[in-house]
Write a protein that holds these residues in place. Structure first.
Motif, PDB file in Angstrom:
ATOM      1  N   ARG A 276      17.148  10.166  36.890  1.00 47.05           N
ATOM      2  CA  ARG A 276      17.763  10.764  38.051  1.00 47.05           C
ATOM      3  C   ARG A 276      19.110  10.083  38.268  1.00 47.05           C
ATOM      4  O   ARG A 276      19.369   8.986  37.784  1.00 47.05           O
ATOM      5  CB  ARG A 276      16.874  10.601  39.294  1.00 47.05           C
ATOM      6  CG  ARG A 276      15.557  11.384  39.168  1.00 47.05           C
ATOM      7  CD  ARG A 276      15.817  12.887  39.164  1.00 47.05           C
ATOM      8  NE  ARG A 276      14.577  13.620  39.036  1.00 47.05           N
ATOM      9  CZ  ARG A 276      14.131  14.120  37.890  1.00 47.05           C
ATOM     10  NH1 ARG A 276      14.808  13.930  36.794  1.00 47.05           N
ATOM     11  NH2 ARG A 276      13.001  14.804  37.852  1.00 47.05           N
TER      12      ARG A 276
ATOM     13  N   LEU B 127      18.169   8.566  43.095  1.00 45.61           N
ATOM     14  CA  LEU B 127      17.188   9.628  43.132  1.00 45.61           C
ATOM     15  C   LEU B 127      16.044   9.364  42.145  1.00 45.61           C
ATOM     16  O   LEU B 127      15.950  10.000  41.101  1.00 45.61           O
ATOM     17  CB  LEU B 127      17.846  10.970  42.791  1.00 45.61           C
ATOM     18  CG  LEU B 127      19.037  11.354  43.656  1.00 45.61           C
ATOM     19  CD1 LEU B 127      19.612  12.659  43.179  1.00 45.61           C
ATOM     20  CD2 LEU B 127      18.616  11.460  45.102  1.00 45.61           C
TER      21      LEU B 127
ATOM     22  N   PRO C 106      12.108   9.651  40.912  1.00 44.07           N
ATOM     23  CA  PRO C 106      11.097  10.625  41.258  1.00 44.07           C
ATOM     24  C   PRO C 106      10.108  10.035  42.228  1.00 44.07           C
ATOM     25  O   PRO C 106      10.020   8.835  42.308  1.00 44.07           O
ATOM     26  CB  PRO C 106      10.448  10.940  39.935  1.00 44.07           C
ATOM     27  CG  PRO C 106      10.827   9.860  39.008  1.00 44.07           C
ATOM     28  CD  PRO C 106      12.032   9.182  39.560  1.00 44.07           C
ATOM     29  N   PRO C 107       9.284  10.932  42.805  1.00 40.97           N
ATOM     30  CA  PRO C 107       9.260  11.192  44.230  1.00 40.97           C
ATOM     31  C   PRO C 107       9.368   9.963  45.108  1.00 40.97           C
ATOM     32  O   PRO C 107       8.747   8.952  44.828  1.00 40.97           O
ATOM     33  CB  PRO C 107       7.940  11.894  44.452  1.00 40.97           C
ATOM     34  CG  PRO C 107       7.200  11.839  43.161  1.00 40.97           C
ATOM     35  CD  PRO C 107       8.129  11.369  42.099  1.00 40.97           C
TER      36      PRO C 107
ATOM     37  N   ASN D 143      15.679  20.549  48.057  1.00 40.65           N
ATOM     38  CA  ASN D 143      16.194  19.350  48.697  1.00 40.65           C
ATOM     39  C   ASN D 143      15.309  18.918  49.859  1.00 40.65           C
ATOM     40  O   ASN D 143      15.110  17.727  50.105  1.00 40.65           O
ATOM     41  CB  ASN D 143      17.622  19.596  49.185  1.00 40.65           C
ATOM     42  CG  ASN D 143      18.336  18.326  49.587  1.00 40.65           C
ATOM     43  OD1 ASN D 143      18.395  17.377  48.821  1.00 40.65           O
ATOM     44  ND2 ASN D 143      18.885  18.308  50.787  1.00 40.65           N
TER      45      ASN D 143
ATOM     46  N   TRP E 293      12.399  17.062  48.549  1.00 39.42           N
ATOM     47  CA  TRP E 293      12.788  15.700  48.166  1.00 39.42           C
ATOM     48  C   TRP E 293      12.931  14.806  49.392  1.00 39.42           C
ATOM     49  O   TRP E 293      12.440  13.687  49.427  1.00 39.42           O
ATOM     50  CB  TRP E 293      14.093  15.749  47.367  1.00 39.42           C
ATOM     51  CG  TRP E 293      14.665  14.393  47.090  1.00 39.42           C
ATOM     52  CD1 TRP E 293      14.140  13.427  46.292  1.00 39.42           C
ATOM     53  CD2 TRP E 293      15.856  13.850  47.651  1.00 39.42           C
ATOM     54  NE1 TRP E 293      14.943  12.309  46.310  1.00 39.42           N
ATOM     55  CE2 TRP E 293      15.998  12.542  47.130  1.00 39.42           C
ATOM     56  CE3 TRP E 293      16.813  14.332  48.524  1.00 39.42           C
ATOM     57  CZ2 TRP E 293      17.079  11.726  47.472  1.00 39.42           C
ATOM     58  CZ3 TRP E 293      17.886  13.513  48.850  1.00 39.42           C
ATOM     59  CH2 TRP E 293      18.004  12.232  48.327  1.00 39.42           C
TER      60      TRP E 293
ATOM     61  N   ASP F  12       8.764  15.913  46.063  1.00 39.31           N
ATOM     62  CA  ASP F  12       9.281  15.942  44.702  1.00 39.31           C
ATOM     63  C   ASP F  12      10.730  16.388  44.765  1.00 39.31           C
ATOM     64  O   ASP F  12      11.242  16.690  45.835  1.00 39.31           O
ATOM     65  CB  ASP F  12       8.458  16.903  43.816  1.00 39.31           C
ATOM     66  CG  ASP F  12       8.488  18.326  44.358  1.00 39.31           C
ATOM     67  OD1 ASP F  12       9.585  18.930  44.383  1.00 39.31           O
ATOM     68  OD2 ASP F  12       7.437  18.836  44.773  1.00 39.31           O
ATOM     69  N   ASP F  13      11.386  16.430  43.602  1.00 35.98           N
ATOM     70  CA  ASP F  13      12.778  16.879  43.634  1.00 35.98           C
ATOM     71  C   ASP F  13      12.971  18.189  42.874  1.00 35.98           C
ATOM     72  O   ASP F  13      14.075  18.708  42.828  1.00 35.98           O
ATOM     73  CB  ASP F  13      13.733  15.800  43.112  1.00 35.98           C
ATOM     74  CG  ASP F  13      13.570  15.526  41.632  1.00 35.98           C
ATOM     75  OD1 ASP F  13      12.636  16.087  41.040  1.00 35.98           O
ATOM     76  OD2 ASP F  13      14.369  14.759  41.084  1.00 35.98           O
TER      77      ASP F  13
ATOM     78  N   TRP G 282      16.534  20.440  42.445  1.00 40.60           N
ATOM     79  CA  TRP G 282      17.631  20.740  43.370  1.00 40.60           C
ATOM     80  C   TRP G 282      18.992  20.647  42.685  1.00 40.60           C
ATOM     81  O   TRP G 282      19.931  21.347  43.054  1.00 40.60           O
ATOM     82  CB  TRP G 282      17.597  19.838  44.600  1.00 40.60           C
ATOM     83  CG  TRP G 282      17.845  18.376  44.372  1.00 40.60           C
ATOM     84  CD1 TRP G 282      16.906  17.400  44.281  1.00 40.60           C
ATOM     85  CD2 TRP G 282      19.103  17.700  44.220  1.00 40.60           C
ATOM     86  NE1 TRP G 282      17.488  16.165  44.067  1.00 40.60           N
ATOM     87  CE2 TRP G 282      18.838  16.331  44.030  1.00 40.60           C
ATOM     88  CE3 TRP G 282      20.428  18.135  44.228  1.00 40.60           C
ATOM     89  CZ2 TRP G 282      19.841  15.385  43.839  1.00 40.60           C
ATOM     90  CZ3 TRP G 282      21.436  17.183  44.032  1.00 40.60           C
ATOM     91  CH2 TRP G 282      21.137  15.828  43.846  1.00 40.60           C
TER      92      TRP G 282
END
Length: 370
Positions: free
Chosen positions: A2, A24, A26-27, A230, A233, A238-239, A242
């Protein structure tokens, strides 16, 4: 993998830019927190204009996660080159769907020409390859009728109650002549989950000089796919892709009957997800940069799908404040004309990443009057 979001924080009291942006991974368990510098409001508050747009509330997902679906484009992904005009290699020669199952905006057979000049449709780029964020055309004046990169690219100032930020944007060819292309996170404020209170744009900005004036935002647009992903996130779920939709559009109010394109011209836009290499031009404010001059990177070997995200990748060390910079393909060095195929979403010392533009971006432009 990320990356970093890259908006620069502007401290009005001393006109000093400091590094911001969110890592960023993950989660995340909680929404990201601003740095202390970002909590300081401007020392001289700027009166807020009446807003003509209607903010779209961010959607609320099912806490159990059942509503957290993959981010999808408006139309099925194009997997073959179906565009009438050749503008490069589709998804940089890679499949549109990434290894993690993320999708980009769907390629769409539409290319808007720049208002003047002719992009060179040929492999490679028209400027020397550079990843260092060198000053673009140092010493050349930003003048009407001049190089389109020097006139159409400008600095955005984003204002909220907590802080001011800077991003980059580019005036594009549009029916209204008033549209600037940038990143979604330069339009939508994560802290308030709303649009920024005020956005201004100074095309051709350089060291405090705004040769074509400062323009006030009138209407804003970001993709619903960006808001959906978004929000998940920010809520720590989670992302889910986005970054594939981190692009936004702003329509600015005319000045004395004149449009932005009247003043500076408009860069071309390709919605085909094709590229022949790119020149990225914007106003970074991190590390050795100060968001005061226009800088660029040029990359003739653009990748796709780094970290299994649906983004183009380029060697470029510009970071905070460069968000929203256009990735200009098929550049004509003589006129600065080309076609923007993506926007700078995130990056830093490890490179730059930007989502290719497609049918969702096209539909967004139409919603602002084309």
């Amino acid at each position: 993998m990320r990356h970093l979001r890259t908006a620069a924080v502007l401290t009005a009291a001393a006109a000093v830019l400091t590094v911001t942006g969110c890592i960023l991974p993950p989660p995340l368990p909680t929404a990201p927190q601003q740095s202390p510098a970002a909590q300081q409001p401007p020392s001289t508050p700027v009166p807020q204009p009446a807003r003509s747009w209607q903010p779209t509330p961010a959607p609320q997902d099912d806490p159990a996660g059942s509503a957290a679906e993959r981010v999808e484009p408006d139309e099925p992904i194009t997997t073959s080159d179906e565009t009438a005009a050749d503008s490069g290699e589709l998804y940089a020669g890679e499949p549109g769907r990434t290894g993690d199952g993320y999708f980009p905006d769907a390629a769409y057979d539409m290319v808007l020409a720049p208002t003047r000049g002719t992009p060179a449709v040929a492999p490679g780029i028209a400027l020397p390859t550079s990843d260092a964020g060198d000053e673009l055309y140092a010493g050349q004046p930003h003048r009407a009728g001049g190089d389109l990169l020097l006139t159409t690219v400008g600095r955005l100032v984003l204002e909220s109650e907590e802080a001011e930020y800077t991003c980059s944007g580019t005036v594009i060819n549009s029916a209204t002549g008033l549209v600037v292309l940038t990143a979604a996170h330069c339009v939508w404020d994560d802290d308030t989950r709303d649009y920024y209170d005020r956005i201004t744009f100074s095309p051709g900005y350089e060291r405090g000089d705004a040769p074509f004036g400062t323009w006030e935002a009138e209407e804003l647009w970001v993709p619903q796919q960006y808001l959906d992903a978004n929000t998940r996130w920010l809520d720590g779920a989670d992302d889910n892709g986005w970054m594939g939709f981190d692009f936004g559009l702003i329509r600015f109010a005319p000045q004395q009957g004149q449009t932005l394109e009247d003043a500076v011209g408009g860069q071309g836009v390709s919605f085909t997800a094709e590229t022949n290499g790119v020149v990225i031009a914007g106003y970074p404010g991190n590390d050795d940069f100060d968001a005061e001059v226009l800088r660029y990177c040029a990359e003739d070997d653009v990748g796709y799908g780094a970290g299994d995200d649906p983004n183009y990748g380029a060697d470029c060390e510009m970071g905070d404040g460069a968000s929203g910079s256009g990735w200009v393909s098929n550049l004509d060095a003589a006129t600065g004309a080309g076609t923007i195929t993506a926007v700078y979403s995130n990056g830093g010392a490890t490179g730059a990443y930007g989502p290719p533009l497609g049918v969702t971006a096209w539909n967004g432009l139409q919603s602002l009057g084309g």
